[in-house]
Design a protein around this motif. Structure first.
Motif, PDB file in Angstrom:
ATOM      1  N   THR A  39       1.264   3.389  -4.371  1.00  0.00           N
ATOM      2  CA  THR A  39       0.261   4.534  -4.434  1.00  0.00           C
ATOM      3  C   THR A  39      -0.513   4.947  -5.551  1.00  0.00           C
ATOM      4  O   THR A  39       0.411   4.486  -6.924  1.00  0.00           O
ATOM      5  N   ARG A  40      -1.727   5.445  -5.501  1.00  0.00           N
ATOM      6  CA  ARG A  40      -2.195   6.064  -6.592  1.00  0.00           C
ATOM      7  C   ARG A  40      -1.127   7.361  -7.537  1.00  0.00           C
ATOM      8  O   ARG A  40      -1.433   7.054  -8.484  1.00  0.00           O
ATOM      9  N   ARG A  41      -0.805   7.685  -6.614  1.00  0.00           N
ATOM     10  CA  ARG A  41       0.157   8.769  -7.659  1.00  0.00           C
ATOM     11  C   ARG A  41       1.343   8.135  -8.256  1.00  0.00           C
ATOM     12  O   ARG A  41       1.938   8.024  -9.573  1.00  0.00           O
ATOM     13  N   PRO A  78       0.635  -1.109  -0.224  1.00  0.00           N
ATOM     14  CA  PRO A  78      -0.377   0.208  -0.541  1.00  0.00           C
ATOM     15  C   PRO A  78       1.206   0.735   0.329  1.00  0.00           C
ATOM     16  O   PRO A  78       0.292   2.151  -0.440  1.00  0.00           O
ATOM     17  N   VAL A  79       2.369   1.280   0.828  1.00  0.00           N
ATOM     18  CA  VAL A  79       2.740   2.336   0.346  1.00  0.00           C
ATOM     19  C   VAL A  79       3.335   2.516  -0.938  1.00  0.00           C
ATOM     20  O   VAL A  79       3.654   3.423  -0.740  1.00  0.00           O
ATOM     21  N   LYS A  80       4.094   1.085  -1.197  1.00  0.00           N
ATOM     22  CA  LYS A  80       4.782   1.565  -2.844  1.00  0.00           C
ATOM     23  C   LYS A  80       3.811   1.492  -3.630  1.00  0.00           C
ATOM     24  O   LYS A  80       4.372   2.305  -4.440  1.00  0.00           O
ATOM     25  N   TYR A 126       1.231   4.419  -8.697  1.00  0.00           N
ATOM     26  CA  TYR A 126       1.039   4.000 -10.044  1.00  0.00           C
ATOM     27  C   TYR A 126       0.352   4.236 -11.780  1.00  0.00           C
ATOM     28  O   TYR A 126       0.363   4.418 -12.643  1.00  0.00           O
TER      29      TYR A 126
END
Length: 319
Positions: free
Chosen positions: A138-140, A134-136, A142
């Motif tokens: 993120t929406r930004r 979830p940290v690696k 991907y």
């Protein structure tokens, strides 16, 4: 024969298509129309399902949506022109449209190989570093990964396509293909050192943008398999691997079609085999991708069933 003495700037290309199948234009039209419609319908369903279903708003399905958009664009680059060739014998294509088609076809080919790398990286992070996923991812992150794949891939072909456009062509040049493939157009140019160099350069770049992404995908899956084997539970191993099977099948299909096209070009085969191998590459993966993800991915399968069922059998309103 191509008229290489012409200095006219208004050049046209004449696409031969399938020389041995000139008497089967209508059957070819029907077959390719069916394939094209299946590609459009299948990929539009995937895009719609991912957009509508909130449970699929994850990085993996964001990349899948990108892949479906790519497949629609990829086939639309070549198939509509092929359909007009088969139906009304419209085999002439202008110089600028030909090179636009060439750029689109090869640019989108590279985009697919890079998107498959990005998707394999997503699976690598999800399985090898699940706590940090979830940290690696993120929406930004991907969105940036997908954007980098698209931009990089669409920049790579520009120098080669531009240099190819500077070759000497006749006023009307015969291209032994169904569309403006780089190698077919270069082979149709007036024979000189530049044409030979362009053939070598195009082939070298094609191998690079195919082999390097394949190596990265392979490296990701080596780490993924090692991590899966470390899982003690058989159910856990099966569940982890099931999230990768669809992507693995797509990668296998994509590179198998590339291998077929490569072998046909490197061996002494009839021109129809050369053309057919490239056409298979152009339609096989876009045709199979939606089917693979619908049948092999449980979340996509359930979402498709749910949405289609609700559309066909909407719940009755209570009075």
């Amino acid at each position: 024969m191509n008229n290489c003495n012409s200095n006219s700037s208004a050049k046209d290309f004449y696409l031969i298509g399938f020389p041995a199948l000139q008497d089967f234009q209508i059957p070819l039209f029907l077959v390719f129309l069916l394939f094209y419609l299946l590609i459009l319908i299948g990929n539009i369903i995937i895009i719609a399902v991912v957009v509508v279903d909130q449970t699929l708003h994850k990085p993996m399905y964001f990349f899948l949506t990108n892949l479906s958009v790519l497949d629609i664009l990829f086939t639309t680059t070549t198939v509509p022109k092929m359909l007009t060739m088969f139906l009304v014998n419209a085999k002439t294509i202008s110089f600028h449209v030909c090179f636009l088609q060439m750029y689109s076809f090869h640019g989108l080919t590279v985009t697919e190989s890079l998107l498959l790398v990005v998707m394999s990286y997503d699976r690598y992070v999800a399985i090898c570093n699940p706590l940090h996923y979830p940290v690696k991812m993120t929406r930004r992150v991907y969105i940036q990964l997908a954007a980098c794949a698209w931009v990089t891939a669409l920049l790579i072909p520009i120098p080669v396509i531009f240099q190819t456009s500077q070759l000497t062509f006749g006023e009307t040049t015969t291209v032994y293909h169904c569309f403006c493939d780089h190698l077919a157009v270069v082979q149709a140019a007036c024979s000189d050192f530049s044409a030979s160099f362009q053939t070598f350069l195009g082939f070298s770049i094609a191998m690079t943008v195919s082999v390097v992404p394949l190596m990265l995908v392979t490296l990701s899956y080596v780490h993924i398999i090692i991590s899966i084997l470390k899982i003690n539970s058989k159910v856990g191993r099966s569940k982890a691997f099931s999230t990768c099977t669809s992507h693995l099948i797509v990668v296998g299909t994509y590179y198998s079609s590339i291998a077929v096209a490569y072998i046909s070009y490197r061996t002494d085969m009839p021109i129809d085999i050369h053309v057919m191998s490239n056409v298979i590459f152009a339609i096989l993966t876009p045709l199979l991708n939606p089917l693979i993800y619908t049948l092999r991915n449980k979340e996509v399968k359930c979402a498709v069933k749910k949405i289609v069922f609700l559309k066909i059998f909407p719940p009755s309103k209570k009075l």
